[in-house]
Design an enzyme around this catalytic site. Structure first.
Site, mmCIF file in Angstrom:
data_model
loop_
_atom_site.group_PDB
_atom_site.id
_atom_site.type_symbol
_atom_site.label_atom_id
_atom_site.label_comp_id
_atom_site.label_asym_id
_atom_site.label_seq_id
_atom_site.Cartn_x
_atom_site.Cartn_y
_atom_site.Cartn_z
ATOM 1 C CB CYS A 86 2.325 7.252 3.571
ATOM 2 S SG CYS A 86 2.620 6.052 4.852
ATOM 3 C CB CYS B 272 0.089 0.799 8.972
ATOM 4 S SG CYS B 272 1.371 1.962 8.900
ATOM 5 C CG HIS C 155 3.120 3.829 19.668
ATOM 6 N ND1 HIS C 155 2.797 5.067 19.159
ATOM 7 C CD2 HIS C 155 3.476 3.085 18.591
ATOM 8 C CE1 HIS C 155 2.939 5.053 17.831
ATOM 9 N NE2 HIS C 155 3.358 3.880 17.473
ATOM 10 C CB SER D 179 8.251 6.391 10.889
ATOM 11 O OG SER D 179 7.608 5.993 12.068
ATOM 12 C CB CYS E 140 3.333 -2.836 16.539
ATOM 13 S SG CYS E 140 5.047 -2.285 16.468
ATOM 14 C CB CYS F 90 5.793 -5.224 9.327
ATOM 15 S SG CYS F 90 6.935 -4.422 10.500
ATOM 16 C CD GLU G 51 -2.451 -1.141 2.751
ATOM 17 O OE1 GLU G 51 -2.548 -0.102 3.437
ATOM 18 O OE2 GLU G 51 -2.846 -2.247 3.128
ATOM 19 C CB CYS H 192 0.730 -2.243 13.374
ATOM 20 S SG CYS H 192 1.209 -1.809 11.693
ATOM 21 C CG ASN I 67 -6.051 5.138 11.895
ATOM 22 O OD1 ASN I 67 -7.034 5.811 11.598
ATOM 23 N ND2 ASN I 67 -4.826 5.527 11.651
ATOM 24 N N GLY J 211 5.965 -2.066 6.946
ATOM 25 C CA GLY J 211 7.386 -2.414 7.045
ATOM 26 C C GLY J 211 8.145 -1.542 8.006
ATOM 27 C CD GLU J 212 11.616 -0.266 11.767
ATOM 28 O OE1 GLU J 212 10.577 0.098 12.342
ATOM 29 O OE2 GLU J 212 12.572 0.502 11.558
#
Ligand code: SAH
Length: 357
Positions: free
Chosen positions: A102, A331, A213, A188, A113, A109, A89, A116, A287, A156-157
């Site tokens: 973005c 995400c 977070h 990020s 988390c 990923c 995406e 996510c 979200n 992804g990271e």
């Protein structure tokens, strides 16, 4: 097959010469690539024979949009097919100062988390720098707008794909390429402390954002498993190094989840951790993700959290404007809809384009 978007001008030159053409053809080819064309047939200043060789040996269309959703605020979220069939995406957003994309950095990923959607099926593979660029080219072509800001905040990271992330920063800031300014790129990370320190040595002007977070070690471990590898203290120490080496202000992202990390005690602890540092806190109402049981913090409580940080601890704090929430723009949410539960396998074969919802 060569992904031509993944080569810089030098590499293109080497390729062109190795295939019996004059070196200056690489410059012409690069100009077309940067324009975002997906067909070699458009490259009319190149001979037909050369164009035929290019299309026999490689491709351009490394992020083919298969689904696009436009939100009421103009945010466009797209699902793109990579050359090997994987889906990722990207999101196009409009701000006062221009247009932002973005970018996703991995298929899925592995950071795990809990809030996510990108991490639900683990990671399939890293994206190449050319595939990062392909997302921008495709969105510029779709919208006819020039992108002047990039956030590496898709799925992804980026620091788990360190080399390609670095190569992307170099390629996208090339003045003959997209010519982005380093300052207009935000990277990020969930907090890979060793890679943050390595990044500090690269002499880049990019903005670093840390997804924190939660300021409490054991609580953060439960929502962000990476904390077991890199403690909050280790991340903060790496951030200090980053600030010292680059002189750049670092952003801390904090997604507020009702009843999970939004109490006064959380705000106080966060304030104590960040007080006096060259940082900025960005508060984001989480979200809601269908697969997860989280709800965003109510706005009065968000303002209370913000005022503890800004009034008591004198930390610059902003509340992120929510863009595209009506189109699952968070995400991994769009892609997750197309995956079988808890896998990275794509369930549906024919995707549609929805425009102007
Ligand atoms: N892996 C990187 C970049 C991708 S995630 C990182 O962790 O920073 C981009 C941002 O979106 C991160 O701050 C991430 O924590 C946040 N995010 C993920 N899911 C979210 C959700 N459901 N609501 C709000 N923010 C979310």
């Amino acid at each position: 097959m060569v992904d031509f978007r993944n080569l810089d001008e030098e590499a293109l030159k080497a390729w062109v010469v190795a295939h019996g053409e004059k070196a200056f053809r690489a410059k012409q080819l690069y100009e077309w690539i940067v324009k975002g064309v997906v067909s070699f047939d458009e490259m009319l200043n190149l001979s037909k024979a050369f164009r035929e060789m290019l299309s026999a040996e490689g491709y351009l269309d490394n992020f083919h949009i298969v689904e696009a959703h436009t939100a009421q605020d103009g945010t466009i979220k797209v699902l793109g097919r990579l050359h090997d069939g994987n889906l990722v995406e990207s999101v196009f957003m409009t701000y006062k100062h221009g247009h932002s994309v973005c970018v996703s950095t991995q298929v899925g990923c592995k950071m795990g988390c809990s809030f996510c959607a990108s991490t639900i099926g683990g990671v399939t593979r890293n994206l190449t720098a050319g595939e990062y660029l392909g997302q921008i080219y495709a969105l510029q072509a779709l919208t006819g707008k020039r992108v002047n800001h990039v956030v590496l905040m898709g799925s992804g990271e980026p620091l788990d794909n360190y080399d390609e992330t670095l190569r992307f920063i170099k390629l996208s800031t090339d003045e003959r390429g997209l010519n982005l300014s380093g300052r207009s790129i935000t990277l990020s990370t969930c907090g890979l402390a060793d890679e943050i320190k390595k990044l500090a040595e690269e002499h880049l002007q990019i903005t670093l954002a840390i997804s924190l977070h939660n300021p409490f070690e054991t609580e953060r471990q439960t929502i962000m498993p990476i904390t077991k590898r890199y403690s909050i203290a280790a991340v903060l120490e790496a951030v200090d190094v980053y600030i010292e080496k680059t002189g750049r202000r670092v952003t801390f992202e904090y997604a507020l989840i009702a009843g999970v990390n939004d109490s006064d005690a959380h705000a106080e602890k966060l304030g104590q951790l960040l007080k006096g540092k060259l940082v900025h806190v960005n508060l984001i109402p989480v979200n809601a993700v269908a697969e997860k049981n989280y709800a965003p913090t109510a706005s009065d409580k968000i303002f209370r959290f913000k005022s503890i940080l800004s009034d008591k601890y004198k930390i610059t704090t902003t509340i992120r404007r929510e863009l595209g929430s009506d189109i699952n723009a968070a995400c991994g949410q769009l892609r997750a809809k197309h995956l079988k539960p808890n896998t990275n396998d794509i369930e549906i074969k024919n995707l549609n384009v929805f425009e102007g919802e």
